[in-house]
Design a protein around this motif. Structure first.
Motif, PDB file in Angstrom:
ATOM      1  N   ASP A  42      -7.987  -7.141  -0.194  1.00 54.64           N
ATOM      2  CA  ASP A  42      -7.076  -6.197  -0.848  1.00 54.64           C
ATOM      3  C   ASP A  42      -6.567  -5.202   0.188  1.00 54.64           C
ATOM      4  O   ASP A  42      -7.286  -4.297   0.610  1.00 54.64           O
ATOM      5  N   ALA A  43      -5.315  -5.376   0.606  1.00 58.47           N
ATOM      6  CA  ALA A  43      -4.661  -4.459   1.540  1.00 58.47           C
ATOM      7  C   ALA A  43      -3.336  -3.998   0.944  1.00 58.47           C
ATOM      8  O   ALA A  43      -2.312  -3.928   1.625  1.00 58.47           O
ATOM      9  N   LEU A  44      -3.371  -3.672  -0.356  1.00 65.37           N
ATOM     10  CA  LEU A  44      -2.146  -3.319  -1.067  1.00 65.37           C
ATOM     11  C   LEU A  44      -1.809  -1.836  -0.963  1.00 65.37           C
ATOM     12  O   LEU A  44      -0.723  -1.452  -0.524  1.00 65.37           O
ATOM     13  N   LEU A  45      -2.731  -0.987  -1.399  1.00 55.84           N
ATOM     14  CA  LEU A  45      -2.478   0.456  -1.460  1.00 55.84           C
ATOM     15  C   LEU A  45      -3.569   1.188  -0.698  1.00 55.84           C
ATOM     16  O   LEU A  45      -4.754   0.883  -0.841  1.00 55.84           O
ATOM     17  N   GLY A  46      -3.209   2.194   0.060  1.00 54.08           N
ATOM     18  CA  GLY A  46      -4.175   2.952   0.836  1.00 54.08           C
ATOM     19  C   GLY A  46      -4.579   4.250   0.186  1.00 54.08           C
ATOM     20  O   GLY A  46      -4.544   4.404  -1.045  1.00 54.08           O
ATOM     21  N   THR A  47      -4.910   5.233   1.010  1.00 55.62           N
ATOM     22  CA  THR A  47      -5.456   6.499   0.514  1.00 55.62           C
ATOM     23  C   THR A  47      -4.376   7.493   0.091  1.00 55.62           C
ATOM     24  O   THR A  47      -4.703   8.592  -0.349  1.00 55.62           O
ATOM     25  N   GLY A  48      -3.120   7.124   0.211  1.00 55.88           N
ATOM     26  CA  GLY A  48      -2.052   8.050  -0.147  1.00 55.88           C
ATOM     27  C   GLY A  48      -1.656   8.034  -1.610  1.00 55.88           C
ATOM     28  O   GLY A  48      -0.791   8.813  -2.029  1.00 55.88           O
ATOM     29  N   LEU A  49      -2.293   7.180  -2.413  1.00 53.43           N
ATOM     30  CA  LEU A  49      -1.913   7.056  -3.821  1.00 53.43           C
ATOM     31  C   LEU A  49      -2.142   8.364  -4.578  1.00 53.43           C
ATOM     32  O   LEU A  49      -3.220   8.948  -4.509  1.00 53.43           O
ATOM     33  N   LYS A  50      -1.138   8.818  -5.323  1.00 54.23           N
ATOM     34  CA  LYS A  50      -1.234  10.064  -6.080  1.00 54.23           C
ATOM     35  C   LYS A  50      -1.018   9.873  -7.577  1.00 54.23           C
ATOM     36  O   LYS A  50      -1.221  10.801  -8.355  1.00 54.23           O
ATOM     37  N   SER A  51      -0.576   8.692  -7.987  1.00 57.52           N
ATOM     38  CA  SER A  51      -0.306   8.455  -9.410  1.00 57.52           C
ATOM     39  C   SER A  51      -0.653   7.013  -9.734  1.00 57.52           C
ATOM     40  O   SER A  51      -1.046   6.237  -8.863  1.00 57.52           O
ATOM     41  N   ALA A  52      -0.514   6.663 -10.997  1.00 54.35           N
ATOM     42  CA  ALA A  52      -0.837   5.304 -11.415  1.00 54.35           C
ATOM     43  C   ALA A  52       0.096   4.298 -10.739  1.00 54.35           C
ATOM     44  O   ALA A  52       1.294   4.555 -10.589  1.00 54.35           O
ATOM     45  N   PRO A  53      -0.432   3.160 -10.286  1.00 53.75           N
ATOM     46  CA  PRO A  53       0.438   2.133  -9.702  1.00 53.75           C
ATOM     47  C   PRO A  53       1.482   1.669 -10.709  1.00 53.75           C
ATOM     48  O   PRO A  53       1.234   1.642 -11.917  1.00 53.75           O
ATOM     49  N   ARG A  54       2.646   1.299 -10.193  1.00 52.75           N
ATOM     50  CA  ARG A  54       3.726   0.786 -11.034  1.00 52.75           C
ATOM     51  C   ARG A  54       3.884  -0.715 -10.807  1.00 52.75           C
ATOM     52  O   ARG A  54       3.318  -1.273  -9.874  1.00 52.75           O
ATOM     53  N   GLU A  55       4.668  -1.340 -11.642  1.00 53.27           N
ATOM     54  CA  GLU A  55       4.966  -2.760 -11.444  1.00 53.27           C
ATOM     55  C   GLU A  55       5.773  -2.950 -10.159  1.00 53.27           C
ATOM     56  O   GLU A  55       6.565  -2.079  -9.793  1.00 53.27           O
ATOM     57  N   PRO A  56       5.561  -4.022  -9.417  1.00 58.96           N
ATOM     58  CA  PRO A  56       4.672  -5.144  -9.762  1.00 58.96           C
ATOM     59  C   PRO A  56       3.222  -4.932  -9.356  1.00 58.96           C
ATOM     60  O   PRO A  56       2.394  -5.814  -9.535  1.00 58.96           O
ATOM     61  N   MET A  57       2.911  -3.728  -8.808  1.00 60.95           N
ATOM     62  CA  MET A  57       1.561  -3.495  -8.309  1.00 60.95           C
ATOM     63  C   MET A  57       0.513  -3.631  -9.413  1.00 60.95           C
ATOM     64  O   MET A  57      -0.570  -4.193  -9.196  1.00 60.95           O
ATOM     65  N   THR A  58       0.828  -3.118 -10.608  1.00 58.09           N
ATOM     66  CA  THR A  58      -0.119  -3.226 -11.716  1.00 58.09           C
ATOM     67  C   THR A  58      -0.479  -4.675 -11.989  1.00 58.09           C
ATOM     68  O   THR A  58      -1.655  -5.029 -12.165  1.00 58.09           O
TER      69      THR A  58
END
Length: 504
Positions: free
Chosen positions: A135-151
């Motif tokens: 899993d190398a999709l999202l790092g430590t910068g996420l601040k909100s719920a993932p959106r499509e297509p990530m969900t």
């Protein structure tokens, strides 16, 4: 799902925990200060992740690497290149975007292609039979719920029949708070880089992180020059608070603890708290409770001194006590309210829990001579907000509680936090899901109260007591599992845990 592996010994993790937001901004400065390029740090991160993957999943030869459109994806490209170079069968799928990749990630992508790798469309059908998902999709910068297509991609990872390695943090988990506002990857192994981040240890972290490992990428010396956000605590650190006793010591040297509580029908709470205090080493323990509880408590634990709670007994006991615990089974009737008011006027070191916290919420006041031990529901009442708000940022909630009420606050939960208004902050990296049963908070109150009576400082008693509590539960979980654990099961293991010098 085949994503369960043996839990790592947390003693192998660093004890300093740094703000994820600060680390993200400081990484470039770290590279400059150490004469490294950011791409070199990326390569070091990938090498660390690859090394841990090979040692943890030695039989996995067919990998599926999923890359996002950022530097976390760059880590994925580098891991894939290393795996391919080691002769593994690697399928790499990436998110496409009109925006260019960050420079380091683009360099990693080019390195993968130059090594003969190919890049597939991550939104197409995934190949079956892969033995490890990276899993190398999202790092430590996420601040909100993932959106499509990530969900949709995160859901697909969680339904794929293979263990999952997350790079730096499971995608969807917030690195600063440990919240997962939407979908999050349930990793088997998370390898985080440079330093531990709070979101890997508190909040909802334990539902997502799996086994946690940390690689500092050779930046240990640089990191030591910066103050951490908080300290991670585990059982290996108990010796700093709990020294061997002087051979000629006597019970008077180890404190007089008074516990007040146990209204009608709640004798169990005060009994558990008082016995936990004895097991934690308090020299003498006195209980003031409802008169109908006296005989049962003395029968169950004759080492206790038990009296009926009334004005005279409370006056005498407060004079005698070196520390006080109020709350377990106290109730909110006139009987409990009267005792609460008397103890609120007293300046002896104290721990307030359960209904004492609920009464405090109705009449807030600030003082420094106590430890408060709220669970999220009690914390919400103390701050006049919702449990969801408490859990959305536990560190912020802790700071708000210490600012409003003073003293030391123990915010209970998975990744219990301990803090003071002056900024001392710690996280107890102990405990397990078996503790989700009635009475555990009473045991904690007794342990911390017993350590207060033994003249530990408020902060040290809270830290040591919380670790003893969780470490005792961990011993039980190792022996019998988590389901069916009782609060009273901990009583057997408190004494061995508060004697860290004992040969185990």
């Amino acid at each position: 799902m085949t994503n369960q592996i043996e839990k790592q010994n947390p003693a192998s993790l660093p004890y300093s925990v740094y703000s994820a937001d600060w680390l993200r901004d400081a990484e470039a400065q770290a590279a400059r200060d150490t004469g490294l390029s950011l791409f070199t740090l990326m390569q070091r991160a990938a090498a660390a992740a690859f090394r841990h993957a090979r040692s943890t999943f030695p039989h996995a030869t067919r990998w599926l690497v999923l890359c996002g459109h950022g530097n976390n994806g760059g880590d994925g490209y580098e891991v894939a290149r290393l795996a391919k170079g080691a002769g593994l069968d690697v399928t790499l799928l990436a998110i496409s975007s009109d925006k260019p990749l960050p420079d380091e990630a683009e360099q990693a992508r080019k390195g993968w292609l130059d090594a003969g790798g190919t890049i597939g469309d991550i939104t197409s059908a995934w190949p079956s039979g892969r033995e490890l998902v990276v899993d190398a999709l999202l790092g430590t910068g996420l601040k909100s719920a993932p959106r499509e297509p990530m969900t949709r991609l995160i859901k697909a990872i969680n339904h794929y029949d293979a263990p999952v390695l997350s790079l730096d943090i499971p995608s969807g988990l917030a690195a600063e708070t440990g919240t997962a506002a939407g979908e999050g990857v349930h990793a088997t192994l998370t390898v985080t880089f440079i330093a531990l981040k709070p979101g890997l240890l508190t909040g909802q972290a334990r539902d997502y992180v799996g086994e946690l490992r940390c690689d500092t990428l050779g930046l240990e010396s640089w990191l030591s020059g910066h103050l951490p956000l908080l300290q991670r605590l585990d059982a290996a650190r108990l010796g700093q608070w709990l020294k061997p006793r002087r051979p000629c010591s006597h019970k008077g040297e180890h404190g007089h603890l008074l516990l007040v509580g146990g209204d009608t029908g709640f004798a169990g709470a005060i009994r558990m708290a008082s016995e936990a205090a004895l097991r934690a080493g308090a020299g003498m323990v006195r209980v003031l409770t409802h008169k109908e509880n006296i005989a049962p408590l003395l029968t169950a634990r004759p080492e206790l001194m038990v009296q009926e709670l009334n004005d005279d007994s409370l006056t005498e006991a407060l004079e005698w006590a070196s520390a006080v615990v109020i709350g377990p089974g106290l109730g909110q009737k006139a009987w409990g309210q009267s005792a609460f008011k008397r103890i609120a006027e007293n300046q002896k070191p104290a721990l307030w829990d359960a209904d004492a916290l609920n009464m405090l919420a109705k009449s807030p006041e600030k003082r420094q001579n106590r430890v408060l031990t709220p669970h999220p529901g009690e914390a919400a009442r103390l701050l006049g907000c919702t449990v969801k708000e408490i859990e959305s940022d536990r560190l912020l909630s802790l700071r708000r509680l210490t600012h409003r009420y003073g003293g030391v606050v123990v915010l209970k939960g998975a990744g219990t936090l301990i803090g003071t208004e002056e900024g001392q902050t710690a996280l107890a990296d102990v405990g397990n899901a078996g503790m989700a049963s009635g009475g555990m908070g009473d045991i904690l109150s007794g342990i911390i109260g017993g350590l207060l009576a033994q003249k530990l400082s408020f902060y040290d008693a809270a830290c040591a007591g919380t670790v003893v509590h969780g470490a005792a539960a961990d011993i039980i979980a190792q022996r019998q599992g988590t389901r069916g654990m009782l609060a009273t099961d901990l009583l057997t293991w408190i004494a061995p845990t508060v004697n860290p010098d004992l040969e185990k």
